[in-house]
Structures are given as C-alpha cells and as structure tokens.
Write a protein that holds these residues in place. Structure first.
Motif, PDB file in Angstrom:
ATOM      1  N   GLY A   4       0.821  -1.202   0.000  1.00  0.00           N
ATOM      2  CA  GLY A   4       0.000   0.000   0.000  1.00  0.00           C
ATOM      3  C   GLY A   4       0.851   1.246   0.000  1.00  0.00           C
ATOM      4  O   GLY A   4       1.882   1.310   0.645  1.00  0.00           O
ATOM      5  N   GLU A   5       0.404   2.257  -0.735  1.00  0.00           N
ATOM      6  CA  GLU A   5       1.113   3.540  -0.759  1.00  0.00           C
ATOM      7  C   GLU A   5       0.080   4.632  -0.544  1.00  0.00           C
ATOM      8  O   GLU A   5      -0.943   4.668  -1.235  1.00  0.00           O
ATOM      9  CB  GLU A   5       1.782   3.754  -2.133  1.00  0.00           C
ATOM     10  N   GLU A   6       0.342   5.533   0.422  1.00  0.00           N
ATOM     11  CA  GLU A   6      -0.610   6.605   0.655  1.00  0.00           C
ATOM     12  C   GLU A   6      -0.156   7.905   0.029  1.00  0.00           C
ATOM     13  O   GLU A   6       1.045   8.168  -0.104  1.00  0.00           O
ATOM     14  CB  GLU A   6      -0.791   6.876   2.152  1.00  0.00           C
ATOM     15  N   ASP A   7      -1.146   8.724  -0.290  1.00  0.00           N
ATOM     16  CA  ASP A   7      -0.804  10.093  -0.618  1.00  0.00           C
ATOM     17  C   ASP A   7      -1.964  10.977  -0.167  1.00  0.00           C
ATOM     18  O   ASP A   7      -3.109  10.540  -0.201  1.00  0.00           O
ATOM     19  CB  ASP A   7      -0.457  10.234  -2.106  1.00  0.00           C
ATOM     20  N   PRO A   8      -1.816  12.198   0.309  1.00  0.00           N
ATOM     21  CA  PRO A   8      -0.480  12.781   0.461  1.00  0.00           C
ATOM     22  C   PRO A   8       0.264  12.212   1.666  1.00  0.00           C
ATOM     23  O   PRO A   8      -0.325  11.556   2.496  1.00  0.00           O
ATOM     24  CB  PRO A   8      -0.784  14.268   0.672  1.00  0.00           C
ATOM     25  N   GLN A   9       1.534  12.494   1.788  1.00  0.00           N
ATOM     26  CA  GLN A   9       2.284  12.056   2.957  1.00  0.00           C
ATOM     27  C   GLN A   9       1.912  12.877   4.175  1.00  0.00           C
ATOM     28  O   GLN A   9       1.942  12.371   5.299  1.00  0.00           O
ATOM     29  CB  GLN A   9       3.790  12.145   2.695  1.00  0.00           C
ATOM     30  N   ALA A  10       1.595  14.145   3.959  1.00  0.00           N
ATOM     31  CA  ALA A  10       1.191  15.018   5.058  1.00  0.00           C
ATOM     32  C   ALA A  10       0.093  15.942   4.568  1.00  0.00           C
ATOM     33  O   ALA A  10       0.092  16.356   3.408  1.00  0.00           O
ATOM     34  CB  ALA A  10       2.382  15.825   5.571  1.00  0.00           C
ATOM     35  N   LEU A  11      -0.844  16.231   5.459  1.00  0.00           N
ATOM     36  CA  LEU A  11      -1.997  17.044   5.106  1.00  0.00           C
ATOM     37  C   LEU A  11      -2.335  17.919   6.294  1.00  0.00           C
ATOM     38  O   LEU A  11      -2.465  17.418   7.421  1.00  0.00           O
ATOM     39  CB  LEU A  11      -3.178  16.119   4.752  1.00  0.00           C
ATOM     40  N   SER A  12      -2.497  19.214   6.031  1.00  0.00           N
ATOM     41  CA  SER A  12      -2.833  20.141   7.099  1.00  0.00           C
ATOM     42  C   SER A  12      -4.104  20.887   6.705  1.00  0.00           C
ATOM     43  O   SER A  12      -4.163  21.482   5.627  1.00  0.00           O
ATOM     44  CB  SER A  12      -1.671  21.124   7.307  1.00  0.00           C
ATOM     45  N   ILE A  13      -5.127  20.829   7.564  1.00  0.00           N
ATOM     46  CA  ILE A  13      -6.397  21.470   7.248  1.00  0.00           C
ATOM     47  C   ILE A  13      -6.927  22.192   8.477  1.00  0.00           C
ATOM     48  O   ILE A  13      -6.449  21.996   9.596  1.00  0.00           O
ATOM     49  CB  ILE A  13      -7.446  20.437   6.775  1.00  0.00           C
ATOM     50  N   GLN A  14      -7.945  23.004   8.264  1.00  0.00           N
ATOM     51  CA  GLN A  14      -8.607  23.695   9.368  1.00  0.00           C
ATOM     52  C   GLN A  14      -9.742  22.829   9.903  1.00  0.00           C
ATOM     53  O   GLN A  14     -10.350  22.035   9.155  1.00  0.00           O
ATOM     54  CB  GLN A  14      -9.192  25.036   8.898  1.00  0.00           C
ATOM     55  N   GLU A  15     -10.011  22.987  11.186  1.00  0.00           N
ATOM     56  CA  GLU A  15     -11.128  22.283  11.802  1.00  0.00           C
ATOM     57  C   GLU A  15     -12.410  22.572  11.022  1.00  0.00           C
ATOM     58  O   GLU A  15     -12.654  23.707  10.591  1.00  0.00           O
ATOM     59  CB  GLU A  15     -11.290  22.762  13.254  1.00  0.00           C
TER      60      GLU A  15
END
Lengths: 113, 116
Positions: A4-15
């Motif tokens: 398995g490979e995920e993307d994105p590696q990092a994700l930043s969002i607002q509540e």
C-alpha cells in the motif's frame, strides 16, 4: 516492495474541513483497512472494506475502493482537532491466510483549531 | 475488554543486555503479532503466532526471540541488540474465525526501545 502507498504524505487542514487521503496497492486483495495512530501510540482500526465492496461509511468516515485502479480513499468529514494523527491503509496479500498484511507509508494529518 | 497491554512502556538497554517485552490480551484472540515501527514509518510485521504456534517469521534476526506461553500472552526476548533496533515495538491480536476477523487487529500502545 510495499503493498500500500498513501498520498499525500502530510496534510494540514482547518477544523471543520474535510480531509481526503488516498491509498494505492499493487496486487490483488481480499480486504483493505484503514488504521489511525496517534503520536507514538498503538494503531486503532477504523474501517475495513472488502474487495467486492465499493463504498463504506462509519460515522464521519467514508471509504471507497476501486479494485480496477487498485486504489482506495478515506474521507473524514467535518474534521476535528482530535482527528490529528497518522492514517495508514493496510492490505492483505490476497491469499486465504489473512494475517500477513502490509501497511502503507501513512498520511500525517494535522487539523488546526 | 478490547485492550492489549504491553509492558514496559519504555526500555533502555545496552548492546550486551538481555531483556523481554511482554504483551497480554484477554479478548480470547488466538492470533498474536509483533511489529517494529521506526519513526515516521509504518509498522513492519516481525512475527505471527496462531494458536500458540509460530506461523510467520518475517526473516527477523535471531537476536529477537518470540515466545507464546499461552493464548493470552506473548513475549519478545531481546539479546545483543544493535542501536538500529531502537524503535517502537507493537503487539497486536486478532480473532482466527474467518478471513475478515483475522484482518482486524487490536494493537497495544507499544514499547519504545532504545539500544545504546
């Protein structure tokens, strides 16, 4: 190589926003799962989708599976600060054994208040 | 009780030490697992026990020695480890009744191991 490979590696969002994470895999599978891991802790099972299912819901989670593209997505709706964690997909190896499965590299989700 | 308990939470050991990690579950699960997880990486399977018998060994070095004394308990004996063995060691358990149940694993909080 990893199943398995995920993307994105990092994700930043607002509540309050939605978060979408994707997972791709290489070989045939029986099931695909998503797990959450809070920093330095154990993993918690979130949801399992079978290879003959296309979509599954659990609370604010929605998982889709496209076996023709060998991919899955995890959608978290109306995110909360408590959703901040790493999310891993896990796939089995398509055999009848069922226990030997592989985690993708994970997506680190940060939900900002 | 859906808990998998791992002890100790933290362990620091020298390269000549012998130590053991312990894992316990009381969910009646007949499969138990050891994983190794390095920082910012996914867990990597090390061993699987099914009905107290070792069923999978993912080519783990012999300095790691698993033991399953009974269906509730899983140990990982450590000897002559290397600094690169420093990691979070996770234990998990699952049912054995059917293919789907086998896949759903319950994890402990892990033992953070530092090898000096």
């Amino acid at each position: 190589s990893q199943q398995g490979e995920e993307d994105p590696q990092a994700l930043s969002i607002q509540e309050g926003e939605n978060a979408t994470m994707n997972c791709s895999y290489k070989t045939s599978i029986n099931n695909l799962q998503w797990y959450r891991q809070n920093s330095g802790r154990g993993l918690v099972h979130l949801i399992l989708i079978r290879s003959n299912e296309r979509e599954k819901h659990s609370g604010r989670l929605r998982v889709t599976l496209d076996t023709s593209k060998k991919s899955s997505s995890l959608l978290i709706t109306a995110s909360r600060a408590a959703d901040t964690a790493s999310y891993f997909c896990a796939t089995d190896r398509g055999d009848n054994y069922g226990q030997n499965f592989v985690f993708g590299p994970g997506t680190r989700l940060s939900v900002l208040p | 009780d859906t808990e998998v308990t791992q002890t100790p939470k933290h362990l620091v050991m020298g390269m000549t030490n012998k130590k053991s990690l312990k894992c316990e579950q009381h969910m009646g699960h007949r499969a138990m697992y050891w994983y190794k997880q390095k920082a910012k990486k996914p867990p990597e399977l090390m061993f699987v026990y099914s009905y107290e018998k070792l069923s999978i060994n993912e080519s783990v070095p012999s300095r790691f020695s698993p033991e399953c004394p009974n269906s509730s308990l899983l140990n990982l004996h450590l000897h002559a480890l290397q600094p690169e063995d420093s990691a979070l060691y996770l234990c998990a358990s699952s049912q054995e009744e059917d293919l789907v149940a086998k896949n759903i694993q319950y994890f402990g909080a892990g033992t953070r191991l530092s090898v000096l």
